[in-house]
Design a protein around this motif. Structure first.
Motif, PDB file in Angstrom:
ATOM      1  N   THR A 166       0.836  -1.202   0.000  1.00 48.95           N
ATOM      2  CA  THR A 166       0.000   0.000   0.000  1.00 48.95           C
ATOM      3  C   THR A 166       0.866   1.245   0.000  1.00 48.95           C
ATOM      4  O   THR A 166       0.643   2.181  -0.789  1.00 48.95           O
ATOM      5  CB  THR A 166      -0.919  -0.004   1.250  1.00 48.95           C
ATOM      6  OG1 THR A 166      -1.640  -1.235   1.282  1.00 48.95           O
ATOM      7  CG2 THR A 166      -1.897   1.157   1.204  1.00 48.95           C
ATOM      8  N   SER A 222      -6.575  -0.672   5.755  1.00 49.26           N
ATOM      9  CA  SER A 222      -6.385  -1.940   5.059  1.00 49.26           C
ATOM     10  C   SER A 222      -7.340  -3.008   5.563  1.00 49.26           C
ATOM     11  O   SER A 222      -7.610  -3.973   4.873  1.00 49.26           O
ATOM     12  CB  SER A 222      -4.948  -2.434   5.252  1.00 49.26           C
ATOM     13  OG  SER A 222      -4.056  -1.653   4.516  1.00 49.26           O
ATOM     14  N   SER A 375      -3.979  -5.255  -2.482  1.00 49.84           N
ATOM     15  CA  SER A 375      -2.955  -4.195  -2.579  1.00 49.84           C
ATOM     16  C   SER A 375      -1.660  -4.762  -3.149  1.00 49.84           C
ATOM     17  O   SER A 375      -0.967  -4.086  -3.916  1.00 49.84           O
ATOM     18  CB  SER A 375      -2.704  -3.575  -1.208  1.00 49.84           C
ATOM     19  OG  SER A 375      -2.248  -4.571  -0.309  1.00 49.84           O
TER      20      SER A 375
END
Lengths: 385, 660
Positions: A166, A222, A375
């Motif tokens: 990320t 996340s 991601s």
């Protein structure tokens, strides 16, 4: 078995702990019928509701801790009973009032969360270590986005690839983001479901004060668990922020043409809807849009997807508890994925990541299927500048 | 000016008012107010002795104003108005003060409530000084009746009214009357053949001298008021000359084009030229312009029916040029008997309807079992084989906050009936009822439930979680598996069956909203039509002259439907017998000298009671339509409108009474 007498005091304890919804239950049994536990053993959700109605709850039973809070029952309950709230109330009666005994693994995780602010028992100062070599700044007043990776990607040696991917994506795109720093504590979503209400309140206050004092307006997360509590539970405690899950953020970046994905990923990827993104918060499309934007990627669906998706088994605090082999939902999911011909399971939740990874390993399928967070896949597919 | 002599009566209403209002104090206080000649408190003013008090006092004390402080005027204003009238006092010189719903029932503070009650009575006492006697007018009551909907409710109501030698129009939008009842094989609990008990009534309707049957028609507009409605009906073009058609059915035989049959719930086809079922009333053909190739090709293709119709009822002229007919009728009363629809089970994908061909609805099963149905009455799966086991799933979309919270009332019983069909024809077939509660509430219903237990039907208490074809054992292969918790055993159960029948929820018709506004009735939150009072007035609606009967008001079985239809008819016959309607006099009136013709009032009137007179250049109020709401009076910039009984003087006086 001796004859039962209703014991109203026990019912009152549960009601006061947040179990009011149990009054509505008319005992149809749909909850039991739909609960994933009944694929692997017997778990009679309906009976737990009725026992609570009459004060016959066995606070010492294992079943107090069985519910994974996946929401399949709540979604279909014809009376609209918030069954998860009732489970939480029973657990609260045990955890806070000491009426029964908390399973060891959970007790330890709770102690860790209360003590050092994360379930793994790691040092708070090490929370941002995953980003050491990645040029990630600390959030300051005026920074556009707070990135909150969740304790698992922050500390777990395997799952930190989620946070790193990320950050890599954000860095490449020049996104103005920062980490809140090592004063952050666990979001508290799962420990609250496990009945530790006071711990949750303290975690939430800590985080809300921290975020507010730094001027946080937007948080990208996340974990769907962080998403859920920040979005739905923090506001009434004073924490009002815009909360975006990373898959939603990536989807909007793709839509705006800011995120270009040109590296081919020739994989057959099956997407597993996380309970806390899908059923609990209605986010089904954005993760799929992100995967479908990746060239070469073939997106496959589980036989039960979206609202009917099978839980990985990690919610409700069970990620910290042991589930015997033969009772693991993630094992079933891996078998389903293999049957569908997938070579990759795409996840959007750190708990799913942990559970699927373990299942692939213990089922001996590491050579044929891998587990990747969305991601990670996006980071791999990003166009080189 | 006449001396005002007011009698004030403060009611205890048992303890409803007296518990939280000091009624004696209120009465004492009222006695001190200007114009009040006597002031009493009494335990039940609406009772016989209570009413008698008023009558006696009016005569003895020559009262010319009466105030009763008690419950809501919605309950007893009419009662007391009549009492005054019977003692010779104009009903509009009576005023009711609500010290119950708006005072004693609001909280427990007796002191505060008493002060409030005193203020309210003071307001009324000041107000009645300005009240004037109003003339009660009457209008004649049209003895014709309109019945909308030709199912069992409409048919029953039409016959009741027509048999009293008064005319009834029966409007039905399908080509034939009969509704859903004609689609059934048998009826619970007696197991009467549905068609056998209904077709004689249908036939009677079709040939009754006092019933004008308008089938394949719909009501487009309604105007007017109780006793005097004007209704515009569209009689849709059948593209067949109804007067010549003998119902022989040759056109149907010869027509080469098909579509799904509405009557057979999509299980069979019908032709473009069709009679929906053999016992249709009226027994005439209809040509569907959406399917008929001759019509769609403007006469270039097909035309088989024209060739074969011996009666000359279908011709090029009828097919290409017959148009809808607009019929205007005048009636005094209307009954809505528009029936119900059934929820689409595809909304609950877990039950597999639409995915598995042998998951069907109760109505579809009813057609399968019917001797006139798509299988000739043979119970069979889609591939023609007999089922070895059948599951009947209750509460599909009913008693479920995710779809309909209410219970559909008829399903437990028809589920038992359908289990009986199966056991009678296929005694070796296993039948499982998946239920939450067994609702066998009616006359003979519990006995019917017992009968089905004797017939060996299996009852499993548990709401079905899903229907699947994913087998996990040999017995489950090639079967549909019904998954649920058997709540009485506290264990999960998987029942392999060949056929699943879903008891899907009864719903209002899809166009209930449009129908409601067309007839000025309201819908409940469930979408069914709102009755005037759920207990004491289930067939009337708040709109006078418009009644409801049958499932359009709420789900119910045939006995209750017939009872409601007869009840609605009886209410109408009572009005017809009286022959006249009393018009509410507390309505608004326009002073034509002050009116500037701006028409602001006209645009605001919710009852369309105001019209503009071009010649005079002023607006006029139809006193029969006016409900006295006062919106026009409030809006008029010239203060040209008086809202009778709510004049400025009266209202200001009330406000003074409350504030001072």
């Amino acid at each position: 078995m001796e004859v039962l007498s209703p014991y109203k005091e026990a019912t009152d304890v549960i009601l006061e702990a947040g179990g009011e919804p149990l009054k509505l239950c008319y005992q149809c049994g749909l909850c039991t019928g739909i609960c994933p536990w009944n694929l692997v053993r017997s778990f009679v959700v309906r009976r737990i509701m009725h026992e609570a109605q009459l004060g016959a709850t066995d606070f010492g039973s294992e079943d107090v801790w069985t519910c994974v809070t996946c929401g399949a029952c709540v979604q279909r309950c014809p009376r609209g009973v918030e069954i998860i709230d009732v489970m939480r109330a029973i657990r609260r009666a045990v955890a806070s009032l000491g009426i029964g005994v908390v399973p060891d693994a959970l007790r330890i995780s709770a102690k860790n969360i209360a003590g050092v602010g994360n379930p793994l028992g790691e040092a708070p100062e090490k929370r941002d270590d995953w980003a050491k070599d990645l040029k990630v700044k600390i959030f300051a007043s005026g920074t556009e986005i707070l990135y909150f990776p969740c304790c698992v990607p922050s500390y777990d040696p395997d799952v930190k690839t989620v946070a790193r991917s990320t950050a890599t994506i954000f860095n490449k795109l020049g996104i103005d983001y920062g980490l809140i720093g090592t004063e952050a504590k666990c979001c508290g979503e799962s420990i609250r479901k496990a009945g530790y209400e006071d711990t949750f309140q303290s975690l939430a206050q800590n985080n809300i004060n921290l975020f507010t004092s730094k001027g946080v307006k937007t948080v990208v997360v996340s974990s769907p668990h962080c998403y859920h509590t920040f979005k739905n539970e923090y506001p009434e405690l004073g924490g009002k922020f815009e909360v975006i899950h990373i898959t939603q953020y990536l989807a909007s970046l793709i839509e705006q043409g800011k995120l270009k994905l040109s590296k081919k990923i020739n994989k057959k990827v099956i997407y597993s809807d996380p309970c806390y993104l899908g059923r609990h918060n209605g986010v089904y499309d954005e993760p799929r849009r992100v995967l479908q934007s990746i060239p070469g990627l073939e997106l496959i669906e589980f036989p039960d997807a979206r609202e009917d998706a099978l839980c990985c088994g990690g919610g409700g605090g069970r990620i910290w508890m042991d589930t015997p082999k033969g009772e693991r939902f993630s094992d079933i999911r891996v078998e389903q994925a293999l049957e569908k011909g997938a070579d990759t399971i795409a996840v959007a939740c750190p708990y799913c990541f942990l559970n699927y990874r373990d299942s692939v390993l213990t089922l001996g399928k590491s050579e044929v299927i891998e587990v990747k967070d969305i991601s990670e896949i996006v980071a791999e597919a990003m166009t080189e500048e | 000016m006449e001396e005002i002599k007011i009698g004030v009566y403060v009611c205890h209403c048992g303890v409803n008012i007296a518990a939280t209002v000091d009624v004696e104090e209120v009465a004492r206080y009222a006695g001190t107010l200007s114009g009040v000649v006597l002031s009493r408190d009494y335990v039940f003013m609406c009772s016989d002795p209570g009413q008698g008090l008023i009558r006696k006092d009016i005569k003895e004390y020559d009262l010319n104003r009466v105030i009763v402080a008690s419950c809501s005027p919605r309950l007893h204003e009419l009662t007391f108005r009549r009492v005054c009238e019977s003692a010779g006092l104009n009903r509009y010189l009576f005023e009711m003060v609500n010290i119950r719903e708006q005072c004693s029932w609001t909280n427990e503070d007796k002191e505060a409530n008493t002060e409030k009650a005193k203020a309210l009575v003071d307001a009324a006492v000041r107000r009645v000084h300005y009240q004037e006697a109003l003339e009660v007018k009457e209008a004649p009551y049209n003895t014709d009746t309109l019945i909308v909907g030709g199912g069992i409710a409409g048919i029953q109501a039409a016959l009741e009214i027509a048999n009293s030698e008064h005319k009834a129009y029966l409007v039905e939008r399908e080509p034939s009357i009969g509704g859903h009842m004609i689609q059934l094989d048998k009826t619970f609990p007696t197991l009467d053949c549905s068609q056998c008990i209904l077709t004689p009534k249908m036939s009677e309707v079709g040939s009754h001298p006092y019933i004008e049957l308008l089938a394949y028609s719909e009501v487009e507009e309604v105007s007017g008021y109780v006793g005097n409605f004007k209704v515009r009906i569209r009689k849709k073009a059948r593209h067949v000359d109804e007067n010549k058609c003998t119902g022989c059915g040759v056109c149907m035989q010869k027509c080469p084009y098909t579509t799904d049959s509405e009557f057979e719930v999509g299980l069979a086809k019908r032709k473009a030229a069709y009679i929906p079922f053999p016992q249709a009333v009226p027994n005439v053909a209809t040509v569907d312009p959406d399917i008929c190739i001759y019509i769609k090709s403007e006469g270039k293709k097909c035309g088989a029916c024209i060739k074969f119709c011996e009666a000359g009822a279908i011709t090029a002229e009828t097919l290409l040029h017959q148009t809808d007919e607009i019929i205007e009728v005048e009636v005094g009363s209307i009954i809505l008997a528009t029936g119900f629809s059934l929820m689409d089970p595809k909304l609950i994908p877990q039950y597999g309807y639409g995915e598995y061909e042998n998951v069907i609805t109760g109505l579809e099963f009813e057609r399968i079992v019917s001797p006139t149905g798509p299988t000739g009455g043979k119970i069979q799966l889609k591939d023609g084989h007999e089922p070895e086991s059948v599951a009947i799933v209750h509460c599909v979309g009913s008693r479920d906050k995710n779809y309909h919270e209410y219970c559909s009332r008829i399903c437990c019983m028809y589920a038992l009936k359908q289990a009986h069909y199966i056991k009678e024809e296929l005694p070796n077939t296993d039948v499982y009822q998946l239920y939450i509660d067994m609702r066998s509430f009616g006359d003979g219903y519990e006995e019917f439930y017992e009968r089905l237990c004797e017939e060996g039907v299996n009852f499993v208490r548990g709401k079905v979680a899903k229907v699947t074809d994913q087998a996990i054992s040999d017995e489950e292969k090639e079967k549909l598996i019904v998954v649920a918790e058997d709540t009485l055993l506290g264990r999960m159960i998987r029942i392999p069956v060949d056929m699943v029948i879903l008891c899907n929820a009864v719903e209002p018709q899809a166009d209930a909203g449009g129908v409601a506004s067309r007839f000025t009735v309201n819908q409940k939150a469930t979408g069914f039509f709102l009755e005037r009072h759920p207990k004491l007035d289930p067939v009337a609606t708040p709109t006078e002259g418009v009644f409801v009967a049958g499932c359009c008001q709420s789900p119910k079985d045939i006995p209750d439907t017939v009872a409601q239809a007869s009840a609605a008819a009886a209410r109408i016959l009572a009005m017809i017998s009286k022959g006249r309607i009393i018009l509410e006099a507390a309505v608004s009136v326009i002073d034509e000298e002050k009116c500037s013709g701006c028409k602001i009032c006209l645009s605001l009137c919710p009852f369309s009671a105001i019209s503009y007179d071009e010649e005079k250049g002023v607006c006029q109020i139809n006193e029969a339509l006016c409900k006295g709401c006062g919106v026009c009076a409030g809006a008029c910039p010239s203060a040209a409108i008086t809202a009778r009984q709510f004049t400025n003087e009266e209202i200001v006086a009330q406000v003074e009474g409350v504030l001072v």
